[in-house]
Design an enzyme around this catalytic site. Structure first.
Site, PDB file in Angstrom:
ATOM      1  N   SER A 381      21.257  32.797  -5.645  1.00 60.15           N
ATOM      2  CA  SER A 381      21.904  34.112  -5.964  1.00 60.15           C
ATOM      3  C   SER A 381      21.525  34.876  -7.383  1.00 60.15           C
ATOM      4  O   SER A 381      21.792  33.939  -8.479  1.00 60.15           O
ATOM      5  CB  SER A 381      23.383  33.903  -5.883  1.00 60.15           C
ATOM      6  OG  SER A 381      23.982  35.447  -5.942  1.00 60.15           O
ATOM      7  N   ASP A 382      21.300  36.220  -7.458  1.00 59.52           N
ATOM      8  CA  ASP A 382      21.294  36.879  -8.385  1.00 59.52           C
ATOM      9  C   ASP A 382      22.519  37.178  -9.086  1.00 59.52           C
ATOM     10  O   ASP A 382      23.674  36.949  -8.269  1.00 59.52           O
ATOM     11  CB  ASP A 382      20.879  38.282  -8.025  1.00 59.52           C
ATOM     12  CG  ASP A 382      19.385  38.563  -8.132  1.00 59.52           C
ATOM     13  OD1 ASP A 382      18.548  37.587  -8.653  1.00 59.52           O
ATOM     14  OD2 ASP A 382      18.958  39.483  -7.836  1.00 59.52           O
ATOM     15  N   LYS A 383      22.692  37.006 -10.469  1.00 62.41           N
ATOM     16  CA  LYS A 383      23.971  37.250 -11.029  1.00 62.41           C
ATOM     17  C   LYS A 383      24.305  38.807 -10.994  1.00 62.41           C
ATOM     18  O   LYS A 383      25.423  38.996 -10.462  1.00 62.41           O
ATOM     19  CB  LYS A 383      23.650  36.693 -12.613  1.00 62.41           C
ATOM     20  CG  LYS A 383      25.116  37.157 -13.233  1.00 62.41           C
ATOM     21  CD  LYS A 383      24.979  36.465 -14.689  1.00 62.41           C
ATOM     22  CE  LYS A 383      24.187  37.504 -15.766  1.00 62.41           C
ATOM     23  NZ  LYS A 383      25.145  38.922 -15.808  1.00 62.41           N
ATOM     24  N   THR A 386      25.396  40.845  -7.521  1.00 60.33           N
ATOM     25  CA  THR A 386      25.866  40.003  -6.546  1.00 60.33           C
ATOM     26  C   THR A 386      26.937  38.947  -7.104  1.00 60.33           C
ATOM     27  O   THR A 386      28.275  39.240  -6.313  1.00 60.33           O
ATOM     28  CB  THR A 386      24.815  39.022  -6.355  1.00 60.33           C
ATOM     29  OG1 THR A 386      23.492  39.740  -5.805  1.00 60.33           O
ATOM     30  CG2 THR A 386      25.066  38.336  -4.932  1.00 60.33           C
ATOM     31  N   THR A 636      18.572  35.662  -2.753  1.00 62.29           N
ATOM     32  CA  THR A 636      19.037  36.988  -3.026  1.00 62.29           C
ATOM     33  C   THR A 636      17.938  37.615  -4.130  1.00 62.29           C
ATOM     34  O   THR A 636      17.502  37.119  -4.782  1.00 62.29           O
ATOM     35  CB  THR A 636      20.305  37.231  -3.398  1.00 62.29           C
ATOM     36  OG1 THR A 636      20.483  36.833  -4.540  1.00 62.29           O
ATOM     37  CG2 THR A 636      21.252  36.466  -2.391  1.00 62.29           C
TER      38      THR A 636
END
Length: 991
Positions: A381-383, A386, A636
């Site tokens: 996951s992107d930080k 998201t 993502t």
């Protein structure tokens, strides 16, 4: 013979792939031959041929010029300052039409008729033809069978047509919501419009991460790096300069420039090429699983039906009428045995799920991605945006110039942002809003931006050249503090303090931006540090905990500093094993773990909770290592640089606000920010997976029951037991009866798409051994039930019988052959459909209530067939009385209890013998410690992870059968261009 310019221009045009039309379709034309032909064309032209030939096949003349260089000069006269007026845009829209590719409209009539042609429709036509021939030969009793087969064909085709028609409309609506946008200047102002509304002459901004919405001529002195792989197949980006044309469908990889639209829609390079592109259907893992299951069942059914046909012909004679009767029976048995509706039911189930996911703000671009999402093990996951709010907040700045205050630092930082009315990124928006709190916008407009260098991952900064009536000309830059310091004259004096401040801010989770401005000598001076903070979303921590409970590892991937990533991970409870990409690159590769073939670097990736300072190519490598361990990976992303990793991952997820390029590469597009919508989608996908799996078990069991029952029943001799069956040498049911069993059950089981299910606690896999074992238990139990009832029925053929089990079912302990046929017909209908209630649970059938729709469909199917045997006579079948009907119901229900109990034993054997081991992986993920893992513990964790994946996924779809599929999955994934093409097709000049 020709100028160097002409030669080079011709070769560069021909360097793009040209297509050739052949009987087998469009093919790529070799570049070498293309250059030779182009050189010949230029030589011919220079020699005075005067024909100005197109690039073409010397023999057939089938090649066409793929580029049209002519541009109406009036189009390029648009003012870059004001753009077109609204009136001019409207007039040009009327002349040129919308900027969209014409889609081939298929005739609804031809589309409808196509559903009556194919393997299964042909089999039904064949069965109907056999019945029709028998009708013409004087056997009037076959007319009802002929009519029912035609009705079955019409119903199947009509239902399938309307299902696809409705699905097509739904997809069209979803595509409309994903329509690409463009930043266009009209009436002197930039605004975001739908790309389809662009017209030649529009001034647009081409920004990093965006898909070029139309053929546009570049303006300005900068350069633009463009990825044209979707058009030309070139893997490396090309650099374009002023007056060169950027092609529609290309992706901006680096830079930012203004451009004037010169061609739109079908007149663009992409538009002309699209008509010649082969559209390739991509088949995901789920379709391959269903195909393999159907091939297995068809092969099994075909072998047994051929044996049955041989026995029927031997027993009943070889006259034309007898052979036709035997063939008709065999064909109908084959139709009944093969799961005709399996693909339809599975597709409908996933389509219903996709509609529900769309209501939850997750738009599915590829249906089979739902099944893959259910099996996801790791979510990268992107930080920013998201896991966090992506709403930056500015804290007090740190000043390094005594003559500058906080407001002035905010102001000059805002000058280093691109002047846009809409479409600024989050950092620029935050800084601009902060600056405008103390300075009027009119005053800011006095500072004219004469040049701008946009943010680029390789330089990590932006730069603007400013002119002001009083302050003169100067430059302002902002970006990563180390990179800004390298440019500054006062670096030696401030660097140590600045970097200490940056580290201090990073430890507290802040993002630091350095700001510098040129002095009167044109030399950059470091002015200060902006501190920005992107707080985590309120629900993120709980969402991550929920994901971990579901057996999904969430790994943070960010380009931010390692300290920021660690602080964010700590707040979110993710675990603090965060690796800097630079540290990972330095990890030794020589230390190979025995038996696994992995390196220390791979162990670091498998054991990590996140990665910091990540570049786009690093994301691709991370996904690759995770996949090589056997994991199903979700990724993502939102930017153009994320596209390769999104395509590489099994489930590419474009988050809310993603660029066109990211959305085009993704399988699922989120329209709501945050991670919670992904977890919701994952829960939904696991429910959908359960429904499809339950149906597959039910349908395989039904096939086993029917085909093995009729294979056994063909050896029963009615003429030796019943007075009314002198001409019946084998037990069989009328064609109409067999067709009804299939039709009613398959139609009613469509309601399983809305059944009540509980999402699994672990990532789902197609454990085909388990599926076939449980289906075999259910199917053979039902087959034994039917064979025993057939034995009971045949015992009732003895008119002298006064006692025995037959007395329970029939008055006077006797029955005719036609009544026994009705007895078996009703039992097959009941036992076949009631099996679905056993197939839908791992425990006893009563542990979970079925959906009302499924229960209603079950009652409708069974009661309607009960009514048929009570009042109607199908072929040689005779009606049976209420006593016999009630006893068949009781018999079927009692056997259902046996069937359900045998199923529970089957699952117990699977779990006890660890035929499928789900617990090892799930327990490992849940028990992973939050504290940072040292190298030794990281290695132990990665080894345990690989071992658990092997146990849990040994029968996972095709890994066991096709090892190449593990590493080569991405080759099967869909590629598309910015949403301009159809979602399930691949559009590329490479065909």
């Amino acid at each position: 013979l020709a100028s160097n310019h002409d030669i080079s221009h011709g070769w560069s045009r021909c360097w793009r792939d040209t297509l050739r039309s052949t009987p087998s379709g469009w093919k790529i034309r070799g570049r070498h031959s293309c250059r030779m032909d182009e050189q010949k064309r230029l030589v011919d032209h220079a020699a005075g041929d005067g024909s100005n030939k197109e690039i073409g096949d010397p023999e057939h003349g089938e090649y066409k010029e793929m580029t049209a260089d002519f541009v109406d000069p009036s189009i390029l006269k648009t003012s870059l300052e004001t753009g077109l007026t609204s009136e001019e845009a409207s007039e040009r829209l009327r002349i040129y039409g919308f900027n969209e590719l014409p889609e081939k409209e298929e005739s609804l009539i031809l589309k409808f008729l196509s559903f009556f042609w194919g393997p299964m429709p042909i089999m039904i036509w064949l069965a109907a033809l056999v019945e029709f021939i028998q009708c013409l030969s004087g056997r009037s009793e076959h007319w009802p069978d002929f009519g029912v087969l035609l009705g079955l064909q019409f119903i199947n085709g009509t239902v399938a047509f309307f299902e696809e028609y409705n699905a097509g409309n739904a997809i069209a609506e979803l595509k409309a919501s994903l329509a690409p946008k463009a930043n266009v200047k009209r009436d002197g102002k930039f605004s975001i419009v739908n790309a389809r509304e662009l017209v030649p002459g529009d001034v647009i901004v081409l920004q990093i991460g965006g898909v070029i919405p139309a053929d546009a001529k570049l303006m300005g002195d900068l350069s633009l790096q463009v990825d044209q792989a979707a058009l030309t197949g070139e893997s490396l980006p090309v650099t374009l300069h002023k007056n060169e044309t950027a092609k529609m469908g290309s992706t901006v990889k680096r830079g930012e420039m203004d451009a004037i639209v010169v061609k739109t829609g079908k007149d663009t390079f992409f538009g002309r090429a699209a008509g010649m592109v082969a559209q390739v259907e991509q088949q995901g893992r789920f379709q391959k699983v269903l195909f393999n299951v159907m091939v297995f069942l068809m092969a099994l059914a075909s072998v047994l039906v051929i044996i049955i046909l041989v026995i029927l012909i031997i027993d009943n004679g070889t006259s034309s009428g007898d052979v036709l009767t035997s063939v008709g029976t065999a064909v109908v048995l084959l139709i009944a045995s093969i799961p005709i509706a399996m693909q339809v039911v599975a597709t409908v189930t996933m389509a219903v799920g996709a509609s529900i996911l769309a209501s939850k703000k997750a738009i599915v671009a590829r249906l089979s991605a739902i099944e893959e999402l259910a099996g996801m093990h790791t979510l990268c996951s992107d930080k920013t945006g998201t896991l966090t709010l992506n709403k930056l907040q500015l804290d007090d700045p740190i000043l390094f110039d005594s003559k500058m205050d906080a407001d002035r630092l905010f102001f000059i930082s805002a000058l280093a942002a691109k002047r846009l009315d809409e479409g600024q990124d989050a950092i620029d928006t935050c800084i601009m809003n902060k600056a405008l709190e103390s300075v009027p916008k009119a005053q800011m407009m006095e500072y004219k931006q004469v040049a701008f260098i946009p943010f680029d991952p390789s330089i990590k900064r932006t730069e603007a050249t400013i002119e002001h009536p009083k302050e003169g000309k100067f430059k302002v830059t902002k970006g990563a503090t180390p990179q800004i310091l390298e440019m500054c004259e006062n670096r030696n004096r401030v660097e140590q303090k600045a970097l200490m401040k940056v580290n201090d801010l990073a430890d507290r989770g802040y993002r630091a931006l350095g700001v510098a401005q040129t002095d009167e000598h044109g030399v950059f001076q470091f002015k200060g540090i902006l501190s920005l903070f992107d707080p985590p979303r309120v629900d993120t921590k709980a969402t991550i905990e929920m994901a971990q409970e579901m057996g999904v590892q969430v790994k943070m991937i960010t380009g931010d500093h390692t300290a920021i990533a660690i602080e964010t991970a700590r707040r979110l409870g993710m675990g603090s094993t965060i690796h800097s990409i630079n540290k990972m690159r330095e990890a030794p590769e020589a230390d190979v773990n025995v038996g696994t073939g992995s390196t220390n670097r791979d162990d670091m990736i498998l054991a990590a909770d996140g990665f910091a300072e990540v570049l786009p190519e690093d994301k691709y490598k991370i996904v690759e290592v995770l996949q090589q361990s056997g994991q199903i990976v979700g990724m993502t992303g939102d930017g153009v640089n994320d596209a390769p990793a999104l395509k590489k991952a099994e489930i590419g997820i474009a988050v809310e606000g993603a660029t066109d390029a990211a959305r085009a590469a993704a399988d699922i597009v989120l329209t709501e920010p945050g991670l919670s919508v992904i977890i919701t989608a994952m829960n939904m996908s696991r429910k959908i997976f359960q429904r499809v799996r339950n149906y597959c078990i039910f349908r395989i069991a039904g096939t086993i029951q029917l085909i093995f029952f009729f294979f056994t029943a063909v050896f029963y001799r009615p003429n030796q037991h019943f007075d009314d069956a002198d001409d019946q040498k084998n037990f069989r049911l009328p064609v109409l009866a067999v067709v009804l069993i299939t039709l009613v059950n398959d139609a009613c089981v469509l309601t399983i798409s809305r059944d009540n299910v509980i999402p699994a606690k672990d990532p789902q896999a197609w454990h085909l051994k388990e599926v076939f074992l449980i289906a075999a238990i259910l199917g053979f139990t039902a087959m034994v039930e039917s064979v025993l009832l057939l034995q009971i029925g045949f015992s009732a053929g003895d008119e002298d019988r006064k006692e025995g089990i037959a007395c329970i079912f029939f008055d006077h302990c006797t029955a005719s052959y036609g009544q026994v046929q009705s007895l078996i017909f009703l039992n097959l209908c009941l036992s076949d459909f009631i099996t679905v209630f056993a197939a839908r649970t791992r425990g006893f059938f009563f542990t979970r209530r079925p959906a009302l729709a499924l229960m209603g469909a079950g009652l409708l199917a069974t009661l309607s067939m009960t009514f048929v045997v009570a009042v109607a006579q199908l072929g040689t079948m005779k009606t049976i009385n209420l006593r016999t009907i009630v006893m068949v119901w009781v018999y079927a229900i009692l056997w259902f209890f046996v069937q359900d109990f045998m199923k529970v034993i089957g699952y117990w054997i699977v779990d006890t013998c660890k035929i499928v081991d789900r617990s090892a992986y799930l327990n490992l993920v849940k028990s992973k410690q939050k504290s940072r893992l040292d190298p030794e513990r990281a290695k132990k964790y990665s080894q345990a992870l690989r071992k658990s994946m092997h146990k849990a996924s040994i029968d996972y779809a095709f890994q066991a059968e096709h090892p190449v599929a593990v590493g080569g999955y991405q080759a099967r994934k869909r590629s598309s261009i910015a949403g301009y093409g159809r979602d399930t097709k691949a559009h590329s000049l490479l065909g």
